[in-house]
Design a protein around this motif. Structure first.
Motif, mmCIF file in Angstrom:
data_model
loop_
_atom_site.group_PDB
_atom_site.id
_atom_site.type_symbol
_atom_site.label_atom_id
_atom_site.label_comp_id
_atom_site.label_asym_id
_atom_site.label_seq_id
_atom_site.Cartn_x
_atom_site.Cartn_y
_atom_site.Cartn_z
ATOM 1 N N PHE A 66 52.983 44.803 53.391
ATOM 2 C CA PHE A 66 52.067 44.070 52.516
ATOM 3 C C PHE A 66 51.241 43.128 53.370
ATOM 4 C CE2 PHE A 66 50.715 40.773 49.596
ATOM 5 C CZ PHE A 66 50.378 41.476 48.453
ATOM 6 N N HIS A 67 49.916 43.257 53.288
ATOM 7 C CA HIS A 67 48.991 42.444 54.070
ATOM 8 C C HIS A 67 48.013 41.739 53.136
ATOM 9 C CE1 HIS A 67 49.688 44.517 58.107
ATOM 10 N NE2 HIS A 67 50.301 45.327 57.264
ATOM 11 N N ILE A 68 47.335 40.737 53.658
ATOM 12 C CA ILE A 68 46.189 40.178 52.950
ATOM 13 C C ILE A 68 44.999 40.125 53.909
ATOM 14 C CG2 ILE A 68 47.582 38.777 51.379
ATOM 15 C CD1 ILE A 68 46.595 36.291 53.019
ATOM 16 N N VAL A 69 43.806 40.225 53.328
ATOM 17 C CA VAL A 69 42.557 39.993 54.059
ATOM 18 C C VAL A 69 41.980 38.699 53.511
ATOM 19 C CG1 VAL A 69 40.265 40.878 54.620
ATOM 20 C CG2 VAL A 69 42.160 42.475 54.230
ATOM 21 N N THR A 70 41.751 37.709 54.366
ATOM 22 C CA THR A 70 41.161 36.449 53.908
ATOM 23 C C THR A 70 39.641 36.523 54.035
ATOM 24 O OG1 THR A 70 41.498 35.499 56.129
ATOM 25 C CG2 THR A 70 43.187 35.076 54.476
ATOM 26 N N LEU A 71 38.956 35.941 53.031
ATOM 27 C CA LEU A 71 37.500 36.017 52.953
ATOM 28 C C LEU A 71 36.889 34.625 52.860
ATOM 29 C CD1 LEU A 71 37.269 38.826 50.226
ATOM 30 C CD2 LEU A 71 37.148 39.138 52.699
ATOM 31 N N SER A 72 35.708 34.474 53.429
ATOM 32 C CA SER A 72 34.994 33.197 53.368
ATOM 33 C C SER A 72 34.308 33.036 52.013
ATOM 34 C CB SER A 72 33.938 33.151 54.475
ATOM 35 O OG SER A 72 32.885 34.070 54.188
ATOM 36 N N THR A 73 33.600 31.922 51.828
ATOM 37 C CA THR A 73 32.881 31.695 50.572
ATOM 38 C C THR A 73 31.794 32.750 50.353
ATOM 39 O OG1 THR A 73 31.430 30.160 51.759
ATOM 40 C CG2 THR A 73 33.297 29.203 50.538
ATOM 41 N N LYS A 74 31.300 33.359 51.453
ATOM 42 C CA LYS A 74 30.307 34.431 51.349
ATOM 43 C C LYS A 74 30.968 35.803 51.323
ATOM 44 C CE LYS A 74 26.583 31.824 53.554
ATOM 45 N NZ LYS A 74 25.577 31.785 54.655
ATOM 46 N N ILE A 80 32.164 41.544 51.577
ATOM 47 C CA ILE A 80 32.875 42.412 50.637
ATOM 48 C C ILE A 80 32.642 41.863 49.240
ATOM 49 C CG2 ILE A 80 35.125 43.328 49.947
ATOM 50 C CD1 ILE A 80 36.009 42.993 52.856
ATOM 51 N N THR A 81 31.738 42.500 48.524
ATOM 52 C CA THR A 81 31.334 41.978 47.215
ATOM 53 C C THR A 81 31.570 42.977 46.083
ATOM 54 O OG1 THR A 81 29.070 42.746 47.659
ATOM 55 C CG2 THR A 81 29.581 40.459 48.227
ATOM 56 N N SER A 82 32.232 44.079 46.369
ATOM 57 C CA SER A 82 32.471 45.093 45.329
ATOM 58 C C SER A 82 33.753 45.843 45.630
ATOM 59 C CB SER A 82 31.301 46.072 45.266
ATOM 60 O OG SER A 82 31.217 46.808 46.488
ATOM 61 N N THR A 83 34.217 46.581 44.644
ATOM 62 C CA THR A 83 35.419 47.402 44.821
ATOM 63 C C THR A 83 35.208 48.442 45.915
ATOM 64 O OG1 THR A 83 36.158 47.127 42.538
ATOM 65 C CG2 THR A 83 36.916 49.087 43.692
ATOM 66 N N SER A 84 34.039 49.098 45.906
ATOM 67 C CA SER A 84 33.782 50.137 46.912
ATOM 68 C C SER A 84 33.754 49.546 48.311
ATOM 69 C CB SER A 84 32.467 50.852 46.617
ATOM 70 O OG SER A 84 31.375 49.939 46.637
ATOM 71 N N ALA A 85 33.204 48.316 48.449
ATOM 72 C CA ALA A 85 33.171 47.659 49.760
ATOM 73 C C ALA A 85 34.583 47.298 50.212
ATOM 74 C CB ALA A 85 32.297 46.415 49.702
ATOM 75 N N ALA A 86 35.446 46.872 49.266
ATOM 76 C CA ALA A 86 36.831 46.528 49.601
ATOM 77 C C ALA A 86 37.600 47.765 50.056
ATOM 78 C CB ALA A 86 37.520 45.889 48.396
#
Length: 317
Positions: A220-228, A194-200
């Motif tokens: 309310f949730h969160i999505v955790t992302l790796s360094t990539k 996920i590298t852009s607003t549209s991808a999010a």
């Protein structure tokens, strides 16, 4: 001639004349047997489609029917017999029984009625599992997704064969199917960074589609992302009206730290269906973005999911 024999004769006449034609419209089917009422022909065609014997293409005003089950086309006697005399499973040829059809051809080849009959498993006096499956399939033909929200009594009003046991089996089957589908979607999403607003937005539309469509209160949730920026996990933080005082940075970033996340996406829903962010939504975004900077976790975006659409608060800021 009794009523059942009269009906059998009408069915034999219609099936015999249609079996000589590979594809036909409803008008052509009625023209094949002008002595039969148009309503009778329409009902039989609908039954044949529902049971996976005919395929229907086109719009309601321009329908074309083709034979899928060639065996019934060649010899419709078994189908006619059970249509008139009843649908007890053991009275059918083995290859026409729902469970045997599933084992022979795979579940994806079965009609909704067949799948429901397998879940119902056994009938009651005067109503077989197959008849019950057909009744339910007919009732939910244009609204299959409503089936999972139906209570036992609603389904029992449609068919007396829906007992406590069969209702539990239907609901368990629906839920298991939903979880399998969600898992497949999650696996696909986890392989896309996920590298852009549209991808999010696209990710949240998929991962939180159920929340957007059917939740009755804000979550309310969160999505955790790796360094990539690959998705690691999703976490529910709080349930209830979104408020800056309730969405505390400590509660938001604790699971992110546990996941060793490099970034997070904030997600919450609007049960009203309108995704327009409120002033409070912007305040929560700003507060958590600043808190993330202090601990080295980037707040990539804040997505509002709703039945009408999904929007990015970052894009609107």
């Amino acid at each position: 001639m009794g009523r059942s024999e009269t009906r059998k004769e009408k069915l034999r006449k219609l099936m015999g004349r249609l079996s000589a034609v590979g594809a036909f419209s409803k008008t052509q089917a009625k023209a094949q047997c002008p002595e039969l009422s148009p309503q009778f022909v329409s009902v039989v065609l609908d039954d044949l489609v529902r049971e996976g014997i005919l395929d229907r293409y086109g719009t309601k005003s321009d329908e074309t029917f083709t034979w899928r089950n060639a065996q019934v086309r060649v010899d419709p006697s078994h189908w006619i017999e059970r249509k008139v005399e009843g649908n007890q499973v053991l009275a059918q040829p083995e290859q026409e029984r729902p469970r045997e059809k599933l084992l022979a051809t795979g579940a994806e080849q079965l009609s909704d009625a067949d799948l429901l009959a397998i879940l119902i498993r056994v009938g009651v006096k005067g109503e077989s599992a197959i008849q019950a499956g057909q009744r339910l399939a007919r009732s939910f033909e244009q609204k299959l997704s409503d089936l999972r929200r139906s209570c036992k009594q609603e389904l029992r009003d449609i068919s007396p064969a829906v007992t406590v046991t069969s209702y539990a089996a239907i609901m368990a089957g629906i839920e298991l199917g939903r979880r399998v589908a969600d898992h497949e979607i999650k696996q696909r999403c986890e392989q896309t960074p996920i590298t852009s607003t549209s991808a999010a937005v696209e990710f949240c539309q998929t991962a939180f589609g159920g929340l957007a469509r059917s939740a009755v209160q804000e979550e309310f949730h969160i999505v955790t992302l790796s360094t990539k920026h690959l998705p690691i996990n999703t976490h529910l933080i709080t349930r209830g009206t979104l408020d800056a005082s309730l969405v505390h940075p400590r509660e938001v970033f604790r699971p992110a730290i546990r996941d060793s996340a490099a970034a997070v996406i904030l997600v919450h829903n609007h049960p009203s269906g309108d995704p327009t962010p409120s002033r409070e939504d912007f305040q929560v975004t700003d507060r958590l973005t600043e808190a993330g900077k202090l601990i080295g976790i980037t707040v990539l975006d804040h997505i509002v999911v709703a039945s009408q659409a999904c929007v990015s608060i970052r894009e609107l800021s």
